[in-house]
Design a protein around this motif. Structure first.
Motif, short mmCIF file in Angstrom:
data_model
loop_
_atom_site.label_atom_id
_atom_site.label_comp_id
_atom_site.label_asym_id
_atom_site.label_seq_id
_atom_site.Cartn_x
_atom_site.Cartn_y
_atom_site.Cartn_z
N GLU A 88 -9.45 58.06 76.79
CA GLU A 88 -8.29 57.53 76.45
C GLU A 88 -8.44 56.74 75.28
O GLU A 88 -7.16 56.49 74.50
N GLU A 89 -9.61 55.91 75.07
CA GLU A 89 -9.81 54.97 73.81
C GLU A 89 -9.94 55.93 72.71
O GLU A 89 -9.48 55.60 71.59
N ALA A 90 -10.56 56.93 73.07
CA ALA A 90 -10.76 57.94 71.58
C ALA A 90 -9.43 58.43 71.25
O ALA A 90 -9.10 58.57 70.13
N LEU A 91 -8.46 58.78 72.23
CA LEU A 91 -7.26 59.36 71.75
C LEU A 91 -6.21 58.42 71.09
O LEU A 91 -5.82 58.52 69.98
N ASP A 92 -6.41 57.02 71.62
CA ASP A 92 -5.70 56.07 70.79
C ASP A 92 -6.22 55.62 69.40
O ASP A 92 -5.62 55.46 68.39
N ARG A 93 -7.72 55.75 69.41
CA ARG A 93 -8.18 55.34 67.98
C ARG A 93 -7.65 56.61 67.18
O ARG A 93 -7.54 56.46 65.77
N ALA A 94 -7.79 57.92 67.47
CA ALA A 94 -7.27 59.19 66.64
C ALA A 94 -5.76 58.65 66.24
O ALA A 94 -5.34 59.04 65.15
N LEU A 95 -4.99 58.40 67.19
CA LEU A 95 -3.63 58.05 66.72
C LEU A 95 -3.60 56.93 65.90
O LEU A 95 -2.67 57.14 64.88
N LYS A 96 -4.30 56.08 66.10
CA LYS A 96 -4.39 54.80 64.80
C LYS A 96 -4.75 55.38 63.31
O LYS A 96 -4.08 55.23 62.30
N ILE A 97 -5.87 56.30 63.45
CA ILE A 97 -6.05 57.02 62.19
C ILE A 97 -5.13 57.70 61.65
O ILE A 97 -4.63 57.57 60.43
N LEU A 98 -4.35 58.62 62.49
CA LEU A 98 -3.31 59.11 62.06
C LEU A 98 -2.16 58.50 61.46
O LEU A 98 -1.48 59.00 60.55
N GLU A 99 -1.91 57.47 62.14
CA GLU A 99 -0.98 56.55 61.71
C GLU A 99 -1.19 55.94 60.43
O GLU A 99 -0.45 55.96 59.41
N ASN A 100 -2.49 55.57 60.09
CA ASN A 100 -2.84 55.14 59.04
C ASN A 100 -2.93 55.93 57.70
O ASN A 100 -2.53 55.58 56.53
N ILE A 101 -2.87 57.37 57.95
CA ILE A 101 -2.83 58.26 56.98
C ILE A 101 -1.40 58.61 56.84
O ILE A 101 -1.09 59.47 55.85
N LYS A 102 -0.64 58.08 57.49
CA LYS A 102 0.94 58.42 57.56
C LYS A 102 1.27 59.83 57.75
O LYS A 102 2.18 60.45 57.18
N LEU A 103 0.64 60.44 58.79
CA LEU A 103 1.05 61.79 59.20
C LEU A 103 2.46 61.88 60.10
O LEU A 103 2.43 61.26 60.98
N ASP A 104 3.44 61.97 59.45
CA ASP A 104 4.80 62.14 60.11
C ASP A 104 5.16 63.30 60.68
O ASP A 104 4.46 64.49 60.42
N ASP A 105 6.19 63.60 61.31
CA ASP A 105 6.67 64.60 61.87
C ASP A 105 6.90 65.75 60.92
O ASP A 105 6.67 66.98 61.06
N ASP A 106 7.57 65.42 59.69
CA ASP A 106 7.77 66.42 58.63
C ASP A 106 6.41 66.94 58.26
O ASP A 106 6.32 68.23 57.87
N SER A 107 5.42 66.07 57.77
CA SER A 107 4.25 66.59 57.37
C SER A 107 3.62 67.37 58.37
O SER A 107 3.04 68.53 57.88
#
Length: 75
Positions: A42-61
């Protein structure tokens, strides 16, 4: 925005630090793999989501990447 339902753990390895584990997490339908260290999945998934948020991976991309990768996606 990428959500936990877009992620899949593809590998779990023991870390050099006691109680900590390395997780390889794939963004489904892409070849994007995030490698994180965490004490639980669960912590790993949360950390991965934060990384993806930081690189600004959005729905369109994400949609564009999935269209280009198609059936060649790793997960």
């Amino acid at each position: 925005m990428v959500s936990k339902s877009d992620l899949r753990v593809i590998s779990i390895e023991e870390s050099l630090f006691p109680g900590e584990t390395r997780y390889k997490i794939c963004v489904q339908g892409t070849n994007i793999i995030i490698n994180v260290s965490a004490f639980s999945e669960e912590e790993a998934l949360d950390r991965a989501l934060k990384i993806l948020e930081n690189i600004k991976l959005d729905d369109d991309s994400l949609r564009i990447i999935r269209e280009k990768i198609g059936s060649n996606a790793r997960c």
